[in-house]
Design a protein around this motif. Structure first.
Motif, PDB file in Angstrom:
ATOM      1  N   UNK A 302      37.454   2.559  12.941  1.00  0.00           N
ATOM      2  CA  UNK A 302      37.454   3.467  11.788  1.00  0.00           C
ATOM      3  C   UNK A 302      37.682   4.910  12.222  1.00  0.00           C
ATOM      4  N   UNK A 303      37.059   5.276  13.350  1.00  0.00           N
ATOM      5  CA  UNK A 303      37.141   6.672  13.747  1.00  0.00           C
ATOM      6  C   UNK A 303      38.532   7.013  14.271  1.00  0.00           C
ATOM      7  N   UNK A 304      39.368   5.975  14.476  1.00  0.00           N
ATOM      8  CA  UNK A 304      40.690   6.270  15.028  1.00  0.00           C
ATOM      9  C   UNK A 304      41.846   5.988  14.101  1.00  0.00           C
ATOM     10  N   UNK A 305      41.612   5.221  13.028  1.00  0.00           N
ATOM     11  CA  UNK A 305      42.758   4.917  12.187  1.00  0.00           C
ATOM     12  C   UNK A 305      42.924   5.955  11.094  1.00  0.00           C
ATOM     13  N   UNK A 306      44.158   6.130  10.621  1.00  0.00           N
ATOM     14  CA  UNK A 306      44.363   7.087   9.535  1.00  0.00           C
ATOM     15  C   UNK A 306      43.558   6.652   8.300  1.00  0.00           C
ATOM     16  N   UNK A 307      42.865   7.586   7.679  1.00  0.00           N
ATOM     17  CA  UNK A 307      42.066   7.262   6.498  1.00  0.00           C
ATOM     18  C   UNK A 307      40.816   6.481   6.850  1.00  0.00           C
ATOM     19  N   UNK A 308      40.484   6.455   8.147  1.00  0.00           N
ATOM     20  CA  UNK A 308      39.382   5.618   8.613  1.00  0.00           C
ATOM     21  C   UNK A 308      38.039   5.919   7.979  1.00  0.00           C
ATOM     22  N   UNK A 309      37.777   7.196   7.668  1.00  0.00           N
ATOM     23  CA  UNK A 309      36.429   7.449   7.130  1.00  0.00           C
ATOM     24  C   UNK A 309      36.271   6.884   5.729  1.00  0.00           C
ATOM     25  N   UNK A 310      37.370   6.841   4.962  1.00  0.00           N
ATOM     26  CA  UNK A 310      37.299   6.218   3.634  1.00  0.00           C
ATOM     27  C   UNK A 310      37.178   4.700   3.791  1.00  0.00           C
ATOM     28  N   UNK A 311      37.990   4.157   4.689  1.00  0.00           N
ATOM     29  CA  UNK A 311      37.960   2.706   4.896  1.00  0.00           C
ATOM     30  C   UNK A 311      36.578   2.270   5.374  1.00  0.00           C
ATOM     31  N   UNK A 312      35.940   3.108   6.210  1.00  0.00           N
ATOM     32  CA  UNK A 312      34.593   2.784   6.682  1.00  0.00           C
ATOM     33  C   UNK A 312      33.621   2.682   5.510  1.00  0.00           C
ATOM     34  N   UNK A 313      33.712   3.635   4.576  1.00  0.00           N
ATOM     35  CA  UNK A 313      32.810   3.598   3.426  1.00  0.00           C
ATOM     36  C   UNK A 313      33.026   2.316   2.635  1.00  0.00           C
ATOM     37  N   UNK A 314      34.302   2.030   2.358  1.00  0.00           N
ATOM     38  CA  UNK A 314      34.612   0.827   1.587  1.00  0.00           C
ATOM     39  C   UNK A 314      34.132  -0.431   2.312  1.00  0.00           C
ATOM     40  N   UNK A 315      34.420  -0.500   3.613  1.00  0.00           N
ATOM     41  CA  UNK A 315      34.061  -1.685   4.377  1.00  0.00           C
ATOM     42  C   UNK A 315      32.545  -1.926   4.355  1.00  0.00           C
ATOM     43  N   UNK A 316      31.767  -0.900   4.647  1.00  0.00           N
ATOM     44  CA  UNK A 316      30.319  -1.118   4.692  1.00  0.00           C
ATOM     45  C   UNK A 316      29.745  -1.363   3.303  1.00  0.00           C
ATOM     46  N   UNK A 317      30.342  -0.745   2.292  1.00  0.00           N
ATOM     47  CA  UNK A 317      29.902  -1.024   0.929  1.00  0.00           C
ATOM     48  C   UNK A 317      30.103  -2.509   0.613  1.00  0.00           C
ATOM     49  N   UNK A 318      31.279  -3.009   0.960  1.00  0.00           N
ATOM     50  CA  UNK A 318      31.580  -4.405   0.669  1.00  0.00           C
ATOM     51  C   UNK A 318      30.726  -5.341   1.520  1.00  0.00           C
ATOM     52  N   UNK A 319      30.444  -4.920   2.751  1.00  0.00           N
ATOM     53  CA  UNK A 319      29.612  -5.745   3.617  1.00  0.00           C
ATOM     54  C   UNK A 319      28.179  -5.835   3.069  1.00  0.00           C
ATOM     55  N   UNK A 320      27.666  -4.708   2.599  1.00  0.00           N
ATOM     56  CA  UNK A 320      26.342  -4.712   1.976  1.00  0.00           C
ATOM     57  C   UNK A 320      26.362  -5.653   0.783  1.00  0.00           C
ATOM     58  N   UNK A 321      27.432  -5.580   0.020  1.00  0.00           N
ATOM     59  CA  UNK A 321      27.520  -6.426  -1.164  1.00  0.00           C
ATOM     60  C   UNK A 321      27.592  -7.908  -0.783  1.00  0.00           C
ATOM     61  N   UNK A 322      28.370  -8.215   0.255  1.00  0.00           N
ATOM     62  CA  UNK A 322      28.476  -9.607   0.709  1.00  0.00           C
ATOM     63  C   UNK A 322      27.106 -10.108   1.173  1.00  0.00           C
TER      64      UNK A 322
END
Ligand code: PHE
Length: 455
Positions: A302-322
């Motif tokens: 996440x810290x290296x890909x473009x847009x990573x900080x947004x993707x990190x938020x989405x990913x962990x949000x979805x992981x919490x939901x899962x």
């Protein structure tokens, strides 16, 4: 879930609001931390390819038939595991339901701790922690989290609270609807991350690690772990899918649902492996790093890909939901038991049991710092030991008993009638019968006894 009463179903028992609702709920139960946290880390510990292929074999040959069996028993009796086995046979078989309820307590107690870690990562992501300027610090975040007992207790408590509120509120309808959007989104993000990983420097090494088998690594422990994880990941062996099946519509095509859910679950696990292992190899990390693997690898990405900080938020949000959709299915087994058998009201059962489960989970939350020297099984701390016992013994034993019950005790005409509902295909019943009677019980017994050293 709604409360229509049709087809002479027992009044006041919930039903999924649609057939898709049932698939999504079952998939919500199956897809969780097991796929994204646990599958990659145990794959890493057991050396990759051979473990993965044996795991896929267990899903197809043992998991799918057992999922069908649980759905049949649940829908036929319209009860949770204790009530279901008691009604169908009673005596010794009542104990199978009991074992399931106990597994629900035990699994949720530590599941909520790991889920708490994901909530804390969501919090970090929201603060912009996974952006480029912090890449250096990312790997230490996990150690930091584990070194605070208070933090882990806090996030565990928060996660349990959310689980309890959802199970009380009967927000299931909202949850069913949310599931329909969030699950596909999680899937898409994982496809993106896996794609990114595969075309990055560690990609080909990751593919090789995950899929080219070195059979000498598949020892008895690896086999039992793969089998146990097939049960854990598909939510089998303790009556969670059975309980969800008890809310299913008469028209639901059980084999189709079981195959769809198992396929989705497997795909999510493989994708998360494909997202994580390229980072492991590109950064020279150890595949066998243990339970922290996801938390130490993906944030680097996440810290290296473009847009990573947004993707990190989405990913962990979805992981919490899962994790939430799996946790509510665990709590549901316990709550259904107190509601059906002890006639408690839902609210009381959920609150009291939520609190009890939280209390049982406290040593797991403390197992990384205050209680880190308390090792129960091998070098495992309390959390990992409890997980080990639940996944390697409780679920396979429960699964074995349910398999034997479905194959040899349940009246064949009942199973046949359940499988004939909802445009089912005729070849499925004989195949299922053969697997559930002869193949699954023999394989599960062999793997269990082999590990215990009985032959
Ligand atoms: N299947 C869930 C996961 O993979 C965990 C679970 C196990 C849920 C058993 C319910 C019953 O995360």
């Amino acid at each position: 879930m709604t409360h229509h009463h049709h087809h002479g179903s027992p009044p006041l028992r919930g039903r999924w609001s649609s057939r898709l609702g049932f698939i999504m709920a079952a998939a919500g139960s199956a897809v969780g931390l097991g796929n994204i946290w646990k599958f990659p880390y145990i794959t890493g510990m057991h050396g990759g390819g051979a473990f993965v292929l044996f795991y896929l074999f267990c899903i197809a040959v043992i998991g799918v038939p057992l999922m069908v069996a649980e759905m049949i028993i649940g829908r036929h009796t319209r009860k949770g595991p204790v009530g279901a086995f008691r009604r169908l046979k009673g005596g010794f078989w009542g104990a199978v339901g009991w074992l399931g309820v106990c597994a629900g307590f035990v699994i949720l107690s530590y599941y909520s701790v790991v889920a708490g870690w994901t909530v804390s990562y969501l919090w970090l992501a929201l603060q912009g922690t996974f952006s480029q300027q912090y890449t250096q610090q990312v790997p230490q975040l996990f150690t930091g989290l584990l070194s605070s007992d208070a933090n882990q207790l806090f996030w565990q408590a928060l996660f349990m609270l959310a689980t309890v509120l959802i199970v009380i509120g009967g927000v299931k309808k909202g949850l069913e609807r949310a599931n329909r959007i969030l699950m596909p989104t999680l899937f898409l993000i994982l496809v993106g991350l896996a794609g990114f990983g595969l075309f990055s420097p560690g990609g080909s090494q990751a593919l090789e690690f995950l899929f080219s088998p070195d059979w000498s690594k598949l020892d008895q422990s690896a086999m039992l772990e793969a089998l146990g994880h097939a049960f854990f990941s598909l939510s089998l062996g303790m009556g969670a899918i059975l309980t969800y099946g008890s809310y299913a519509d008469e028209e639901t095509n059980i084999p189709k649902v079981a195959i769809t859910v198992s396929a989705m679950d497997t795909l999510v696990a493989l994708l998360s492996g494909l997202a994580i292992f390229p980072i492991v190899f590109a950064y020279g990390m150890a595949p066998a790093a243990g339970p922290g693997l996801v938390f130490k690898t993906l944030p680097i990405l996440f810290s290296q890909m473009p847009g990573g900080s947004i993707i990190a938020i989405l990913f962990f949000l979805l992981l919490v939901f899962a994790a939430l959709t799996s946790a509510i299915s665990l709590l549901e087994v316990v709550v259904a038991y107190y509601c059906d058998e002890w006639k408690w009201d839902r609210r009381r059962a959920t609150l009291v049991m939520g609190l009890v489960i939280f209390a049982i989970g406290v040593p797991s939350a403390l197992s990384n710092h205050l209680l880190k020297d308390w090792q129960l099984i091998g070098e495992r701390n309390f959390l990992d030991s409890v997980d080990f016992i639940a996944t390697n013994y409780l679920l396979p034993l429960g699964g074995l008993l349910i398999t034997l019950f479905a194959g040899w005790v349940l009246t064949p005409s009942v199973a046949k009638a359940e499988l004939a509902k909802g445009a089912a295909v005729s070849w499925f019943y004989p195949l299922w019968c053969f697997l559930i009677r002869y193949v699954s019980p023999v394989l599960v017994a062999l793997v269990l006894l082999n590990k215990v050293g009985l032959f």
